[in-house]
Structures are given as structure tokens and as C-alpha cells.
Design an enzyme around this catalytic site. Structure first.
Site, short mmCIF file in Angstrom:
data_model
loop_
_atom_site.label_atom_id
_atom_site.label_comp_id
_atom_site.label_asym_id
_atom_site.label_seq_id
_atom_site.Cartn_x
_atom_site.Cartn_y
_atom_site.Cartn_z
N ASP A 141 -48.31 -55.63 24.62
CA ASP A 141 -47.33 -55.22 25.64
C ASP A 141 -46.13 -54.56 24.99
OD1 ASP A 141 -45.49 -56.89 28.32
OD2 ASP A 141 -46.34 -54.87 28.17
N LYS A 144 -46.43 -48.27 23.93
CA LYS A 144 -47.83 -47.97 24.34
C LYS A 144 -48.58 -47.16 23.29
CE LYS A 144 -46.29 -50.35 27.48
NZ LYS A 144 -46.41 -51.84 27.20
N ASP A 169 -51.53 -54.80 28.52
CA ASP A 169 -50.78 -54.48 29.73
C ASP A 169 -50.60 -52.97 29.83
OD1 ASP A 169 -47.41 -55.04 31.00
OD2 ASP A 169 -49.33 -54.92 32.07
N ASN A 170 -50.37 -52.48 31.06
CA ASN A 170 -49.94 -51.10 31.30
C ASN A 170 -50.94 -50.02 30.93
OD1 ASN A 170 -47.14 -52.49 29.83
ND2 ASN A 170 -47.19 -52.01 32.01
N GLU A 199 -45.45 -54.14 37.65
CA GLU A 199 -44.58 -55.27 38.01
C GLU A 199 -43.51 -54.90 39.03
OE1 GLU A 199 -45.33 -54.38 34.89
OE2 GLU A 199 -43.58 -54.00 33.69
O1 LIG Z 1 -42.56 -49.48 27.70
C1 LIG Z 1 -42.95 -50.58 28.05
N1 LIG Z 1 -43.05 -51.61 27.21
C2 LIG Z 1 -42.65 -51.44 25.84
C3 LIG Z 1 -42.19 -52.76 25.33
C4 LIG Z 1 -41.48 -52.84 24.22
C5 LIG Z 1 -41.01 -54.15 23.70
O2 LIG Z 1 -41.71 -54.45 22.49
C6 LIG Z 1 -40.86 -54.23 21.36
N2 LIG Z 1 -41.65 -53.48 20.40
C7 LIG Z 1 -42.13 -52.23 20.58
N3 LIG Z 1 -42.88 -51.90 19.51
C8 LIG Z 1 -42.87 -52.94 18.65
C9 LIG Z 1 -43.45 -53.15 17.41
N4 LIG Z 1 -43.26 -54.34 16.80
C10 LIG Z 1 -42.52 -55.30 17.41
N5 LIG Z 1 -41.91 -55.14 18.62
C11 LIG Z 1 -42.09 -53.95 19.22
C12 LIG Z 1 -39.63 -53.51 21.90
O3 LIG Z 1 -38.49 -53.83 21.13
C13 LIG Z 1 -39.54 -54.08 23.32
O4 LIG Z 1 -39.00 -55.37 23.34
C14 LIG Z 1 -43.27 -50.83 29.47
C15 LIG Z 1 -42.85 -49.86 30.40
C16 LIG Z 1 -43.12 -50.06 31.74
N6 LIG Z 1 -42.69 -49.07 32.68
O5 LIG Z 1 -42.96 -49.19 33.89
O6 LIG Z 1 -42.07 -48.07 32.23
C17 LIG Z 1 -43.78 -51.21 32.21
C18 LIG Z 1 -44.21 -52.17 31.27
O7 LIG Z 1 -44.87 -53.29 31.66
C19 LIG Z 1 -43.97 -51.98 29.91
O8 LIG Z 1 -44.43 -52.92 29.03
MG LIG Z 2 -45.82 -54.22 30.00
#
Ligand SMILES: O=C(NC/C=C/[C@H]1O[C@@H](n2cnc3cncnc32)[C@H](O)[C@@H]1O)c1cc([N+](=O)[O-])cc(O)c1O
Ligand SMILES: [Mg+2]
Length: 214
Positions: A141, A144, A169-170, A199
Site C-alpha cells: 500500500d 504504486k 491495495d489500489n 476508500e
Molecule cells: O498514493 C497512495 N498511497 C501511497 C502511500 C504511501 C505511504 O507509504 C510510504 N512509502 C511510500 N513508498 C515507500 C517506500 N518505503 C517505505 N515507505 C514508503 C509513504 O511515506 C506514505 O506513508 C494512495 C493514493 C490513493 N488515492 O486515492 O490517491 C488511495 C490510496 O489507497 C493510496 O494508498
Molecule cells: Mg492504498
């Protein structure tokens, strides 16, 4: 300077959830993000699918990529058996700090190991640092465009075994086309799509459950 969204989510948890009660923490975040301010938690509709996969797999070793505010971290950990452990990777230190508070409020510190760092750097270190053989369940999650490279890295590091479940997810919104193409066309995976919604919205989204065949 005002508060951040994760800080407001933590405040909603501390105001509305009962200490030591993970379900009330999950509900407090869902109520806040549905009625006050959207946030990228897996949410309750997709969360029920996550719950059913966790209950089916009964994992003792879980890896989560992307903790954010620890909504899914708490939701998954609350379903684990007493000796099971969940490692969650988060490289944003502000988010990690909030996540630790949410995990503490839920009373799940003993089940959850939050590692502050990037998945690309930490996946190769998990065996040595945490005595992990292989994972039973992995929840993807995070960014992406990291799903596919990190899945290949998990394979390379020998962290998957025949039967390991990857739950992503997603896969529709925002979408992870290269990852979907890989797990759906590789002979090494048996993949299944669970249609749902983004969500707190009516937008189409879904989870992909992929079993590693070895
Ligand atoms: O972009 C989305 N999720 C990205 C999530 C990112 C999370 O994971 C961490 N991260 C990233 N690479 C990492 C590598 N290593 C560690 N943490 C990391 C980031 O610091 C953030 O806390 C998203 C977007 C939508 N949306 O509707 O736009 C809906 C969703 O459910 C989503 O999950
Ligand atoms: Mg997500």
C-alpha cells in the site's frame, strides 16, 4: 503553522477511540476520514476484504509496505494470533511518528515492528535484522510504482515461499498497471481480483490477491 492531516487523524483517535481497543481506533479513523477529511487509508469497505484474507491465511509473519497513519497496520495486527508479528515499513519520519502513536493507542506495540526506512533499502535486510525466514502475508500500500520492483526484490531476497500471499491495495485507483500485468501473467503467481471502491468514495477500486507458487 497549522496541523498536518496525520496529526488531525491522531487527534481524532485520541479523542474518540478507547485505549487498547484496536477496533475503536479503526472506527475513529474511518469516521473522521469519511465525514471530516479524506485520507489514503485502505478504509472500511476494502478493509473487510483485507480482514477476510488475513483470517483465511492466519499469518504468523506479515510485512506491510507503507504504514502512513497505521490504519491497516492496526486493522491487520488486531486479527493476528498471539505469537504472530507484523513488520511495517515507512520512510516518512513524520508519518512514522504519528503511526507509532496510533499503534500505541491501539495497544499493539508488542505485535507490530515499525521500521523507519525505504522498502528498497530494508527488504534485503529483513532476514538478518529480524530473523525472518519468509513472510506468510504481504500487504502492499505504498507508492504504486514501487509495488513491482519491491515484489521482484522480495523474490530475489528469498522472502517468499510457496503459498505466500501478496495483497495489493489500489490496483484500479490510483492503479498499478505494471504490477497487475506481472502477477496476472507470471507462472509464479495465482492472482485474483477483489472488486471494491476507493476508500470513503464511490470510485471504482479493488485489491489483488496473488499467491506465490514458488
Ligand atoms: O498514493 C497512495 N498511497 C501511497 C502511500 C504511501 C505511504 O507509504 C510510504 N512509502 C511510500 N513508498 C515507500 C517506500 N518505503 C517505505 N515507505 C514508503 C509513504 O511515506 C506514505 O506513508 C494512495 C493514493 C490513493 N488515492 O486515492 O490517491 C488511495 C490510496 O489507497 C493510496 O494508498
Ligand atoms: Mg492504498
Amino acid at each position: 503553522t497549522g496541523s498536518t492531516r496525520p496529526q488531525r487523524i491522531l487527534r481524532a483517535v485520541q479523542k474518540n477511540a478507547t485505549r487498547g481497543d484496536p477496533c475503536s481506533v479503526v472506527k475513529a479513523i474511518d469516521d473522521y476520514c469519511r465525514h471530516k477529511e479524506w485520507a489514503m487509508n485502505v478504509g472500511d469497505e476494502k478493509g473487510c476484504i483485507v480482514d477476510s484474507v488475513v483470517s483465511e491465511v492466519k499469518p504468523t509473519a506479515v510485512l506491510e509496505l507503507g504504514t502512513y497513519c497505521a490504519y491497516s497496520t492496526v486493522r491487520i495486527a488486531s486479527l493476528l494470533s498471539p505469537n504472530a508479528k507484523l513488520i511495517t515499513l515507512e520512510f516518512n519520519s513524520d508519518y512514522a511518528a504519528i503511526a507509532r502513536e496510533v499503534i500505541a493507542w491501539a495497544g499493539l506495540q508488542d505485535k507490530i515492528q515499525l521500521v523507519e526506512g525505504a522498502s528498497g533499502e530494508w527488504i534485503p535486510r529483513l532476514k538478518e535484522e529480524f530473523g525472518i525466514e519468509t513472510f506468510d502475508l504481504i500487504f502492499l500500500d505504498h507508492w504504486k510504482d514501487r509495488y513491482l520492483p519491491d515484489t521482484k526484490l522480495l523474490e530475489k531476497c528469498g522472502l517468499l515461499r510457496p503459498g505466500t500471499v501478496l495483497l495489493a491495495d489500489n490496483v484500479i485507483c490510483p492503479g498499478t498497471p505494471d504490477y497487475l500485468d506481472y502477477v496476472r501473467n507470471s507462472q509464479q503467481y495465482k492472482s485474483k481480483f477483489f472488486k471494491s471502491h476507493l476508500e470513503y468514495t464511490q470510485e471504482e477500486d479493488g485489491l489483488e490477491k496473488s499467491v506465490f507458487l514458488g
